[in-house]
Each structure stands twice: as C-alpha cells, then as structure tokens.
Scaffold this active site. Sequence first.
Site, PDB file in Angstrom:
ATOM      1  N   SER A 285       0.852  -1.190   0.000  1.00 51.15           N
ATOM      2  CA  SER A 285       0.000   0.000   0.000  1.00 51.15           C
ATOM      3  C   SER A 285       0.888   1.241   0.000  1.00 51.15           C
ATOM      4  O   SER A 285       1.996   1.223   0.544  1.00 51.15           O
ATOM      5  CB  SER A 285      -0.874  -0.001   1.260  1.00 51.15           C
ATOM      6  OG  SER A 285      -1.488   1.257   1.419  1.00 51.15           O
TER       7      SER A 285
ATOM      8  N   TYR B 230      -1.383  -1.165  10.364  1.00 51.25           N
ATOM      9  CA  TYR B 230      -1.476  -1.443   8.925  1.00 51.25           C
ATOM     10  C   TYR B 230      -0.278  -0.856   8.179  1.00 51.25           C
ATOM     11  O   TYR B 230       0.398  -1.556   7.425  1.00 51.25           O
ATOM     12  CB  TYR B 230      -2.777  -0.880   8.357  1.00 51.25           C
ATOM     13  CG  TYR B 230      -2.970  -1.166   6.883  1.00 51.25           C
ATOM     14  CD1 TYR B 230      -3.357  -2.424   6.446  1.00 51.25           C
ATOM     15  CD2 TYR B 230      -2.771  -0.167   5.921  1.00 51.25           C
ATOM     16  CE1 TYR B 230      -3.541  -2.697   5.089  1.00 51.25           C
ATOM     17  CE2 TYR B 230      -2.950  -0.425   4.572  1.00 51.25           C
ATOM     18  CZ  TYR B 230      -3.334  -1.689   4.151  1.00 51.25           C
ATOM     19  OH  TYR B 230      -3.510  -1.954   2.806  1.00 51.25           O
TER      20      TYR B 230
HETATM   21  N1  LIG Z   1      -8.589  -1.521  -1.198  1.00 49.05           N
HETATM   22  C1  LIG Z   1      -7.557  -0.719  -1.330  1.00 49.05           C
HETATM   23  O1  LIG Z   1      -7.724   0.478  -1.663  1.00 49.05           O
HETATM   24  C2  LIG Z   1      -6.162  -1.206  -1.051  1.00 49.05           C
HETATM   25  C3  LIG Z   1      -5.110  -0.275  -1.166  1.00 49.05           C
HETATM   26  C4  LIG Z   1      -3.817  -0.703  -0.950  1.00 49.05           C
HETATM   27  C5  LIG Z   1      -3.569  -2.026  -0.661  1.00 49.05           C
HETATM   28  N2  LIG Z   1      -4.600  -2.931  -0.551  1.00 49.05           N
HETATM   29  C6  LIG Z   1      -4.272  -4.326  -0.237  1.00 49.05           C
HETATM   30  O2  LIG Z   1      -4.861  -5.179  -1.194  1.00 49.05           O
HETATM   31  C7  LIG Z   1      -5.140  -6.454  -0.600  1.00 49.05           C
HETATM   32  C8  LIG Z   1      -6.595  -6.809  -0.832  1.00 49.05           C
HETATM   33  O3  LIG Z   1      -7.398  -5.861  -0.174  1.00 49.05           O
HETATM   34  P1  LIG Z   1      -8.939  -5.617  -0.443  1.00 49.05           P
HETATM   35  O4  LIG Z   1      -9.138  -4.163  -0.453  1.00 49.05           O
HETATM   36  O5  LIG Z   1      -9.395  -6.449  -1.589  1.00 49.05           O
HETATM   37  O6  LIG Z   1      -9.549  -6.158   0.946  1.00 49.05           O
HETATM   38  P2  LIG Z   1     -10.840  -7.020   1.270  1.00 49.05           P
HETATM   39  O7  LIG Z   1     -11.937  -6.769   0.306  1.00 49.05           O
HETATM   40  O8  LIG Z   1     -11.059  -6.804   2.728  1.00 49.05           O
HETATM   41  O9  LIG Z   1     -10.340  -8.518   1.027  1.00 49.05           O
HETATM   42  C9  LIG Z   1      -9.335  -9.067   1.835  1.00 49.05           C
HETATM   43  C10 LIG Z   1      -9.228 -10.540   1.535  1.00 49.05           C
HETATM   44  O10 LIG Z   1      -8.216 -11.085   2.398  1.00 49.05           O
HETATM   45  C11 LIG Z   1      -8.765 -12.202   3.064  1.00 49.05           C
HETATM   46  N3  LIG Z   1      -8.095 -12.511   4.320  1.00 49.05           N
HETATM   47  C12 LIG Z   1      -8.040 -11.766   5.453  1.00 49.05           C
HETATM   48  N4  LIG Z   1      -7.349 -12.429   6.394  1.00 49.05           N
HETATM   49  C13 LIG Z   1      -6.978 -13.621   5.843  1.00 49.05           C
HETATM   50  C14 LIG Z   1      -6.248 -14.749   6.293  1.00 49.05           C
HETATM   51  N5  LIG Z   1      -5.776 -14.834   7.554  1.00 49.05           N
HETATM   52  N6  LIG Z   1      -6.038 -15.777   5.434  1.00 49.05           N
HETATM   53  C15 LIG Z   1      -6.505 -15.723   4.183  1.00 49.05           C
HETATM   54  N7  LIG Z   1      -7.222 -14.711   3.694  1.00 49.05           N
HETATM   55  C16 LIG Z   1      -7.444 -13.675   4.526  1.00 49.05           C
HETATM   56  C17 LIG Z   1     -10.242 -11.866   3.253  1.00 49.05           C
HETATM   57  O11 LIG Z   1     -10.989 -13.009   3.572  1.00 49.05           O
HETATM   58  P3  LIG Z   1     -12.434 -12.904   4.337  1.00 49.05           P
HETATM   59  O12 LIG Z   1     -13.462 -12.597   3.290  1.00 49.05           O
HETATM   60  O13 LIG Z   1     -12.584 -14.272   4.932  1.00 49.05           O
HETATM   61  O14 LIG Z   1     -12.312 -11.820   5.369  1.00 49.05           O
HETATM   62  C18 LIG Z   1     -10.533 -11.310   1.864  1.00 49.05           C
HETATM   63  O15 LIG Z   1     -10.700 -12.358   0.947  1.00 49.05           O
HETATM   64  C19 LIG Z   1      -4.759  -6.306   0.874  1.00 49.05           C
HETATM   65  O16 LIG Z   1      -3.468  -6.825   1.096  1.00 49.05           O
HETATM   66  C20 LIG Z   1      -4.805  -4.806   1.092  1.00 49.05           C
HETATM   67  O17 LIG Z   1      -4.017  -4.407   2.175  1.00 49.05           O
HETATM   68  C21 LIG Z   1      -5.888  -2.541  -0.741  1.00 49.05           C
END
Ligand SMILES: NC(=O)c1ccc[n+]([C@@H]2O[C@H](COP(=O)([O-])OP(=O)(O)OC[C@H]3O[C@@H](n4cnc5c(N)ncnc54)[C@H](OP(=O)(O)O)[C@@H]3O)[C@@H](O)[C@H]2O)c1
Length: 248
Positions: free
Chosen positions: A146, A166
């Site tokens: 991020s 985070y």
């Molecule tokens: N959204 C953004 O703007 C943004 C920006 C920068 C970076 N990111 C990064 O991109 C990645 C995806 O984020 P997202 O926004 O798509 O988040 P999200 O919609 O909350 O999805 C997160 C995913 O990770 C899974 N997860 C959480 N803990 C886990 C574990 N212990 N083992 C396996 N899976 C696990 C969740 O499963 P459950 O459904 O079971 O909870 C879900 O499938 C993350 O690493 C996040 O930090 C996102």
Amino acid sequence: MDTRNEQLQQVALVTGANKGIGLAVAEGLLRLGMTVFLGARDISRGTAAVAALAAQGLDARGVQLDVTDQASIDAAADLIARDAGALDILVNNAGIVVSHARPSETSIEELRRTYETNVFGVVAVTNAVLPLLRRSSSARIVNLTSDLGSLALAAGDEDFPPLLSYNSSKTALNAVTVAYANELRAEGILVNAVSPGSVATDQNGHAGLLTTEQGARLPIRMATLPAGGPTGSAVTAGEDLSEHPLAW
Ligand SMILES: NC(=O)c1ccc[n+]([C@@H]2O[C@H](COP(=O)([O-])OP(=O)(O)OC[C@H]3O[C@@H](n4cnc5c(N)ncnc54)[C@H](OP(=O)(O)O)[C@@H]3O)[C@@H](O)[C@H]2O)c1
C-alpha cells in the site's frame, strides 16, 4: 527447471481471493487462460466465489487457505502439488486493517494480529509454495502493498494517515519483498510489491476510487512480467490508472 509439458496452462495461486481485489485478480488470470487456485480462509466463502466465476464460464479451483494457519498453508501447498505439480504465479493478496488507531492508541495485540496476516502470512505461504514455484520456468511473486507503507511518503507529513499497525505492516512487507527478490533473482523468479491504488472494497467501506477490476490491473501485469522484467521493485496505480514507482 520446468518439467511440465510446454502446452500446459500457467498455474496461479491468489490468497484472500474470495472477494475484493483478490477475486478480481483471480478472475483476470482466469481470463488469460490460467489455472487459478482461489485461496479463501473460509471455504464456504471460497466456494461461493468459485460458483460466481463459474456462472461467467470461468473455472477456478477453490482452496481453503488461512495465511495465519500453518496446517492450512501446508494442506493448500500439497493440494496444488497433487493437482498441478508446479506453480507459476503467487499473488500474496490477503491483508487486513484491524483498526485505524494512531501509534499512541495501538495495542500490541492489534499489532501482532495485523502482522500475522500482512507480514508473517506472506512469508509462510511463500516458503510453503517456493518448491512449486521453483519448478516453473517463469515464476512470479506479487505482494499487495500500500502507499500507506511508504516511509518516503509518510516522513515529515503530519497529515499522513496515522494507522500504525497497517502502515508499518506494509512497510515490513516491502522489506520482505526486497529480501525475497534478492535471494531469488539468480533463479529468474521475479518478486515485486504492488500497491493497487485506492480501490473500493470492504477494507475501506467501499470508499476507494477504483473498481476491483481496475485495482487488479497492476497486480496482474506484475504477475505476468516477461523474463528479465523488474524484481525487487514497488509500483502503484494512480486514480487515472497510470502506473508509477512507489517510493520505499
Ligand atoms: N482496497 C484498497 O484500496 C487497497 C489499497 C492498498 C492495498 N490494498 C491491499 O490489497 C489487498 C486486498 O485488499 P482488499 O481491499 O481487496 O480487501 P478485502 O476486500 O477486505 O479482502 C481481503 C481478503 O483477504 C482475506 N483474508 C483476510 N485475512 C486472511 C487470512 N488470515 N487468510 C486468508 N485470507 C485472509 C479476506 O478473507 P475474508 O473474506 O474471509 O475476510 C478477503 O478475501 C490487501 O493486502 C490490502 O491491504 C488494498
């Protein structure tokens, strides 16, 4: 060395792929014709995601994978070894935001929980599937970082979002990325950190600016780099989907 038939499809594993950016990355890799293992810590959520993809004619393979549970990780690696024999792409996407607490309000328990998923989980999964990646002639590892993990962006900026657990977990993930890139460079395994941009997902209450499909573009590009591509780098996506180096 890739001991498989040249005609075989590329094989990818995406962690945390039952929703959000991970699901969109899995879908994008499927559309490129790959065999995709869709990791989900809750297999019922994984099964639902596989069914949603199947309704679009896309055939993902669901795999139970909690990145904080070594037995789950080992079982997933065994399944991929049995089913596919090798792995070409690992996308370490699973990540959590436990709270937005500033440093003075952050509990050690929260810090530990965040690191278990965002940092230790990446190392545990990567090490478990590395023997399978080493069987590929074009292995790629993408770690979802991020902009909030960038020390260069944060330093001296009082308005920088102050969430300690985070932000620092993603800074640590950047260090992990560089370390693996250095170790694996000689083997031709490319390891990069990708910030997807601001993407509307559950993680941010859908306040992000990009769709998950848009947020998946850069991770997919870095997962499919040609031989000789960058390694040990970090890139980020702008609101207009432009791609920029992310300062450490
Ligand atoms: N959204 C953004 O703007 C943004 C920006 C920068 C970076 N990111 C990064 O991109 C990645 C995806 O984020 P997202 O926004 O798509 O988040 P999200 O919609 O909350 O999805 C997160 C995913 O990770 C899974 N997860 C959480 N803990 C886990 C574990 N212990 N083992 C396996 N899976 C696990 C969740 O499963 P459950 O459904 O079971 O909870 C879900 O499938 C993350 O690493 C996040 O930090 C996102």
